[in-house]
Design an enzyme around this catalytic site. Structure first.
Site, PDB file in Angstrom:
ATOM      1  N   SER A 109       0.824  -1.210   0.000  1.00 24.19           N
ATOM      2  CA  SER A 109       0.000   0.000   0.000  1.00 24.19           C
ATOM      3  C   SER A 109       0.858   1.259   0.000  1.00 24.19           C
ATOM      4  O   SER A 109       1.963   1.274   0.556  1.00 24.19           O
ATOM      5  CB  SER A 109      -0.854  -0.029   1.267  1.00 24.19           C
ATOM      6  OG  SER A 109      -1.400   1.228   1.524  1.00 24.19           O
TER       7      SER A 109
ATOM      8  N   TYR B 232      -1.861  -0.507  10.581  1.00 29.25           N
ATOM      9  CA  TYR B 232      -2.164  -1.128   9.286  1.00 29.25           C
ATOM     10  C   TYR B 232      -0.988  -0.952   8.322  1.00 29.25           C
ATOM     11  O   TYR B 232      -0.493  -1.905   7.713  1.00 29.25           O
ATOM     12  CB  TYR B 232      -3.438  -0.511   8.674  1.00 29.25           C
ATOM     13  CG  TYR B 232      -3.561  -0.802   7.196  1.00 29.25           C
ATOM     14  CD1 TYR B 232      -3.873  -2.075   6.753  1.00 29.25           C
ATOM     15  CD2 TYR B 232      -3.308   0.192   6.243  1.00 29.25           C
ATOM     16  CE1 TYR B 232      -3.934  -2.353   5.392  1.00 29.25           C
ATOM     17  CE2 TYR B 232      -3.371  -0.075   4.895  1.00 29.25           C
ATOM     18  CZ  TYR B 232      -3.686  -1.354   4.471  1.00 29.25           C
ATOM     19  OH  TYR B 232      -3.733  -1.623   3.135  1.00 29.25           O
TER      20      TYR B 232
ATOM     21  N   LYS C  11       1.873  -3.650   6.528  1.00 27.92           N
ATOM     22  CA  LYS C  11       2.217  -3.747   5.101  1.00 27.92           C
ATOM     23  C   LYS C  11       3.731  -3.623   4.912  1.00 27.92           C
ATOM     24  O   LYS C  11       4.332  -4.328   4.109  1.00 27.92           O
ATOM     25  CB  LYS C  11       1.476  -2.670   4.304  1.00 27.92           C
ATOM     26  CG  LYS C  11      -0.017  -2.929   4.197  1.00 27.92           C
ATOM     27  CD  LYS C  11      -0.280  -4.121   3.296  1.00 27.92           C
ATOM     28  CE  LYS C  11      -1.663  -4.670   3.434  1.00 27.92           C
ATOM     29  NZ  LYS C  11      -1.867  -5.921   2.697  1.00 27.92           N
TER      30      LYS C  11
END
Ligand code: WQD
Length: 335
Positions: A125, A149, A153
Site C-alpha cells: 500500500s 495497518y 504492510k
C-alpha cells in the site's frame, strides 16, 4: 495452464483480480474465510467468466490446517491479498492487525513453500511511504507508515525480502496500491465493506443512498481548490496490474524481488471527485466542509514510470468510470 492461488479471493481487489486471471487463461484457486466478504462473490465470478473457482474457507493464520489441505497441491504463483485494511480501526486495535495481517502472510508463504510456488505477488500500500516525502512518490521514497495497518504492510514487505534473500529461485513483487476505487463495469463485483466505510468514494455512495450528508475533511490545504488530492485508480486497473506483474515474472529467468507503485500518476481533489460524481450520475450530493482529518497530507500521488516501463502497465479507466460504476454498484445493493 498456469495455476495461481489467490488469498482473499472474495475480497474487493481479490475478486476483480480473479476475473482478470480467468479471462487471461489462468487456473485459479482461492482461500477466503469471508471475514469481510461474501461467498456469493464466487457465483458472480462464475456469471462473469463461466468458470468455477475452488475456494477454501479457512483462516490463513491457521498454519496447521493449511499444511494438511495443501499437502499435495502445486501452484505456479500466489497472489496474497488477504488482510484487514481499515487504517482507523488499526490504530484502536493494533494487535488484531498485526495478528491477522502478519499471520496470514506467513500462512501464504508456508503454502508457497510447500506447494512450490515460485512467484509471489504481495498486496502492499501507498500508506507505507513517509507521507511528508516529496510527492509523487517513487519506489525509492522513504518509508514511514503512521498506522499499525501501514506497519503491517511494511513489515510484510520486509518479511518477503528476508525470505527472498534465502531462496535461490523465488520471484517476488510487492505492489503498492494508491487509492483503489470503483466497481466492475458489469456491476456484479464491487466493494462491500461491513459496517461504516472508510474511504471517500464508498462514503459518498453510502451517504447518497441513505440520503445523509458526508464531510469534506478540510478546505484550507495548499492545493488549487484547497481540498486534498489523491491518486484514485479503478479497481479493474489494479486487478490488471497483477496480470502485468505475473506476465513479467513468467518472462524473468532469474530470481527477483522488486516493488512497484500501482496508481495512475494523476491527482483528483475531493471537490473534483464530488463534481465528477454529480455530473456523471446526475445527482446532487449533500456534504459539508469539516475540519482536517488527522494525518491527511495535501497531495499524495504515485510516480508510475517504473510500472509503465518494466511491467508495461497502462491504465484503462478514468475518474468518470470510477464514480459511475461506484454509484451503480451501490444502487444495485448486492450483498
Ligand atoms: C481520500 C481523501 C480525505 C473521507 C487510504 C489509506 C491508503 C489506501 C487508500 C489501502 C482524503 C478525504 C475522506 C471523508 C473526506 N488504502 N475524505 N471525507 O486516506 O488517501 O488513503 O485509503 O491500502 O493506504 O491510507 O483515502 O479514501 O480515506 O481519503 O473528505 O468522509 O478523501 O481527507 O483527502 P486515503 P480516503
Amino acid at each position: 495452464m498456469k495455476r495461481v492461488l489467490v488469498t482473499g479471493g472474495a475480497g474487493y481487489i481479490g475478486s476483480h483480480t480473479i476475473v482478470e486471471l480467468l479471462n487471461n487463461g489462468y487456473a485459479v484457486t482461492s482461500i477466503d474465510n469471508f471475514s469481510n466478504s461474501t461467498s456469493k462473490t464466487f457465483d458472480r465470478i462464475f456469471k462473469l467468466t463461466g468458470k468455477k473457482v475452488k475456494n477454501y474457507n479457512i483462516d490463513l493464520s491457521n498454519h496447521k490446517k493449511l499444511e494438511s489441505i495443501f499437502k499435495d497441491q502445486e501452484f505456479d504463483a500466489i497472489i496474497h491479498f488477504a488482510a484487514f485494511k481499515a487504517v482507523g480501526e488499526s490504530v484502536h486495535e493494533p494487535l488484531k492487525y498485526y495478528d491477522n495481517n502478519l499471520g496470514s502472510l506467513l500462512g501464504a508463504l508456508k503454502i508457497a513453500y510447500n506447494c512450490n510456488a515460485q512467484s509471489i505477488i504481495y498486496s502492499s500500500s501507498a500508506t507505507v511511504y513517509d507521507q511528508n516525502e516529496k510527492t509523487p512518490f517513487t519506489e525509492k521514497s522513504n518509508l514511514n507508515p503512521l498506522s499499525p495497518y501501514g506497519m503491517t504492510k511494511k513489515i510484510g514487505e520486509d518479511i518477503l525480502f528476508d525470505y527472498f534473500k534465502n531462496n535461490s529461485n523465488l520471484k517476488i513483487l510487492s505492489l503498492r496500491y494508491f487509492n483503489p476505487a470503483g466497481a466492475h463495469p458489469s456491476i456484479l463485483l464491487g466493494e462491500n465493506p461491513k459496517g461504516i466505510p472508510n474511504n471517500l468514494i464508498p462514503i459518498i455512495t453510502k451517504s447518497l443512498k441513505e440520503k445523509k450528508s458526508f464531510a469534506v475533511f478540510g478546505n484550507t490545504y495548499k492545493t488549487p481548490d484547497k481540498t486534498c488530492i489523491r491518486d484514485y485508480i479503478h479497481v479493474v486497473d489494479v486487478a490488471r496490474a497483477h496480470i502485468s506483474a505475473l506476465k513479467y515474472l513468467e518472462k524473468k529467468e532469474i530470481r527477483i524481488y522488486d516493488v512497484f507503485n500501482i496508481g495512475t500518476g494523476y491527482g483528483t481533489s475531493v471537490l473534483e471527485i464530488i463534481k465528477a460524481f454529480e455530473k456523471n450520475n446526475s445527482v446532487k450530493l449533500n456534504y459539508s466542509i469539516k475540519g482536517k482529518r488527522q494525518g491527511d497530507v495535501p497531495i499524495l500521488l504515485a510516480n508510475v514510470k517504473k510500472a509503465k516501463k518494466i511491467l508495461s502497465f497502462k491504465i484503462k479507466y478514468t475518474i468518470d468510470d470510477i464514480v459511475k460504476t461506484a454509484w451503480e454498484w451501490e444502487k444495485k445493493n448486492l450483498s
